[in-house]
Design an enzyme around this catalytic site. Structure first.
Site, PDB file in Angstrom:
ATOM      1  N   GLN A 122      47.219  43.390  66.841  1.00  0.00           N
ATOM      2  CA  GLN A 122      46.446  42.178  66.557  1.00  0.00           C
ATOM      3  C   GLN A 122      46.679  41.716  65.124  1.00  0.00           C
ATOM      4  O   GLN A 122      46.196  40.663  64.735  1.00  0.00           O
ATOM      5  CB  GLN A 122      44.955  42.462  66.744  1.00  0.00           C
ATOM      6  CG  GLN A 122      44.589  42.927  68.135  1.00  0.00           C
ATOM      7  CD  GLN A 122      43.120  43.284  68.215  1.00  0.00           C
ATOM      8  OE1 GLN A 122      42.263  42.426  68.344  1.00  0.00           O
ATOM      9  NE2 GLN A 122      42.836  44.560  68.134  1.00  0.00           N
ATOM     10  N   HIS A 159      48.656  38.066  67.958  1.00  0.00           N
ATOM     11  CA  HIS A 159      48.040  36.892  67.339  1.00  0.00           C
ATOM     12  C   HIS A 159      48.984  36.181  66.390  1.00  0.00           C
ATOM     13  O   HIS A 159      48.531  35.534  65.445  1.00  0.00           O
ATOM     14  CB  HIS A 159      46.758  37.311  66.602  1.00  0.00           C
ATOM     15  CG  HIS A 159      45.728  37.894  67.517  1.00  0.00           C
ATOM     16  ND1 HIS A 159      44.695  38.692  67.088  1.00  0.00           N
ATOM     17  CD2 HIS A 159      45.571  37.793  68.864  1.00  0.00           C
ATOM     18  CE1 HIS A 159      43.952  39.064  68.123  1.00  0.00           C
ATOM     19  NE2 HIS A 159      44.485  38.532  69.212  1.00  0.00           N
ATOM     20  N   CYS A 191      56.209  19.047  56.120  1.00  0.00           N
ATOM     21  CA  CYS A 191      57.334  19.593  56.894  1.00  0.00           C
ATOM     22  C   CYS A 191      58.655  18.968  56.410  1.00  0.00           C
ATOM     23  O   CYS A 191      58.780  17.736  56.380  1.00  0.00           O
ATOM     24  CB  CYS A 191      57.112  19.284  58.370  1.00  0.00           C
ATOM     25  SG  CYS A 191      58.562  19.576  59.391  1.00  0.00           S
ATOM     26  N   GLY A 258      42.244  51.601  65.134  1.00  0.00           N
ATOM     27  CA  GLY A 258      41.694  50.696  64.128  1.00  0.00           C
ATOM     28  C   GLY A 258      41.242  49.341  64.626  1.00  0.00           C
ATOM     29  O   GLY A 258      41.419  48.335  63.926  1.00  0.00           O
ATOM     30  N   THR A 259      40.649  49.284  65.788  1.00  0.00           N
ATOM     31  CA  THR A 259      40.117  48.002  66.292  1.00  0.00           C
ATOM     32  C   THR A 259      38.775  48.242  66.963  1.00  0.00           C
ATOM     33  O   THR A 259      38.534  49.316  67.530  1.00  0.00           O
ATOM     34  CB  THR A 259      41.095  47.343  67.284  1.00  0.00           C
ATOM     35  OG1 THR A 259      40.492  46.160  67.806  1.00  0.00           O
ATOM     36  CG2 THR A 259      41.477  48.264  68.427  1.00  0.00           C
TER      37      THR A 259
HETATM   38 ZN   LIG Z   1      57.652  18.446  61.231  1.00  0.00          ZN
END
Ligand SMILES: [Zn+2]
Length: 443
Positions: A122, A159, A191, A258-259
């Site tokens: 995760q 994730h 971007c 660990g979760t």
């Molecule tokens: Zn873009």
């Protein structure tokens, strides 16, 4: 409620579990933020975790730490989006400085031993990649160096990852800068692809276009997972792989490190893996505090309370002990085998001493007859005159090196040829080489 055992003790129950896990042949590991805390990356939900830090710093705009990772909250206004980008960049720099911990190295060991089916994490810190695991990257293009087919991937980030940024408008992806002074893209930047397209239009006198902002390729709350179908495919594959190994001698282990198992997707994953082949699968959760209640009955077998690092070192010690035993057994087997061979050799030697010396066989006696010796004498004389005779049987036994230095056929070899060939054949050879004169001289 799953059986709860404290790691600090030295109970026989715990020793038996560790021995069984150390001898297992297939592992699936599910990890959470707890394994990266010792590496310098804070977890999310603890008292000094990321949620609490965000709440203390930006309490006027964000009511809870979780909200900063909630897509429906952070993109509601430019202020909250800006806080999100700053925190992501801060977290990225922390990940850059962090090194893999004991749990990451343990998972790498599983992979090196050939017993790791998959590691699901995760975490978004990318420490699995630093530990040397092959991490699945859904944004990598097929012809790029970072591309790993999902079947070959050892680690799957559930994730997303902080390694990449993605444009929220055109979905182009870029590498996330690792340092503040690096001339690379950072969270919240415009971007480059969108900007280039807009500039090209402006150069032709056309209307400019807005540029999308870059965000890390992490999956936020309240937004659809962009790769959920791919991950579902991998989980199905691994569940089938666990279920296919129905041999009673084979043990599968699902390790959860660990979760707190509070994320619904992670809970589903653990249920799916643990129940794929329950008769030969042990599911163990290792955490600093109890996590599993009655709802995990029949799914999680053991709940080990203690640090993941201690658990990993206990398993590694057991592996080392097993290796020593295996080496000792192999050495013992080799010594026994050598002793047996030596004994058989001594017995054969003493038996051979008792046997009488056998006289030469009839073939050998024939070879020594007087008539043949006359033929060989003729042949030897012919050869010494200087004619080379081809011999198809010459390669069967090694010959002295001097026999070939001047092209002559040695006398010993010629003797063997004379023994095997009839006198008529021999005369034909002599005729073909036109050495009748020499024969007449010698006879
Ligand atoms: Zn873009």
């Amino acid at each position: 409620m799953p059986e709860t055992i404290r790691l600090e003790g030295k109970s026989q129950r715990l020793s038996a579990i560790i021995k069984r896990v150390a001898s297992a042949r297939r592992f699936v590991v599910v990890t959470g933020a707890g394994i990266s805390v010792s590496c310098g990356i804070p977890d999310f939900r603890s008292s000094d975790g990321i949620f609490r830090q965000i709440q203390e710093t930006h309490g006027d705009l964000i009511t809870s730490g979780r909200d900063l990772f909630d897509a429906s909250v952070i993109f509601r206004s430019s202020e909250t989006a800006s806080i999100f980008y700053r925190w992501m960049t801060h977290l990225r720099y922390q990940c850059t400085d962090a090194l893999p911990g004991a749990a990451h190295r343990f998972i790498r060991q599983l992979a090196d031993r050939g017993v790791l089916l998959r590691s699901y994490t995760q975490n978004i810190d990318g420490l699995e990649r630093k530990a040397g695991l092959a991490v699945w990257d859904p944004y990598a293009e097929k012809d790029s160096s970072g591309y790993i087919p999902w079947k070959n991937a050892q680690s799957v980030p559930l994730h997303g990852s902080m390694d990449r940024l993605v444009c929220q408008l055109c979905s182009s992806s870029f590498t996330f800068s690792e340092k503040p002074d690096e001339q690379a893209n950072s969270a919240g930047d415009a971007c480059p692809d969108c900007t280039a397209r807009s500039d090209a239009r402006a150069a032709h006198g056309r209307r400019t276009l807005p540029a999308g902002k870059l965000r890390p390729t992490v999956v936020l709350y309240e937004e659809p997972h962009p790769h959920c179908e791919d991950i579902a495919k991998i989980i199905s594959h691994d569940s089938r792989a666990l279920a296919s190994r129905r041999d009673s001698k084979t043990t599968n282990v699902v390790l959860i490190f660990g979760t707190t198992l509070k994320v619904p997707g992670c809970r589903q994953l653990v249920r799916r893996l643990a129940t794929a082949s329950p008769e030969n699968t042990i599911t163990i959760l290792v955490n600093n505090e109890p996590v599993c209640g009655k709802s995990w009955d029949g799914i999680v077998d053991y709940q080990i309370i203690g640090s993941v690092e201690d658990w990993c070192s206990r398993i590694e010690r057991q592996w080392n002990a097993q290796t020593k035993i295996t080496r000792w057994a192999r050495t013992r087997k080799r010594v026994d085998s050598n002793e047996k061979e030596n004994k058989e050799h001594d017995q054969n030697a003493s038996f051979n001493k008792q046997l009488p010396v056998r006289p030469p066989t009839s073939k050998k006696r024939k070879a020594c007859s007087a008539s043949d010796s006359e033929n060989t004498e003729v042949f030897v004389d012919v050869v010494t005159v200087g004619r080379e005779v081809p011999d198809q049987h010459a390669s069967k036994k090694p010959k002295p090196a001097q026999a070939y230095s001047d092209g002559f056929v040695p006398a010993r070899r010629s003797l063997r040829i004379a023994e095997k060939r009839s006198l008529e054949d021999f005369e034909n050879i002599l005729a073909s080489q036109q050495i009748q004169t020499s024969i007449q001289i010698c006879t």
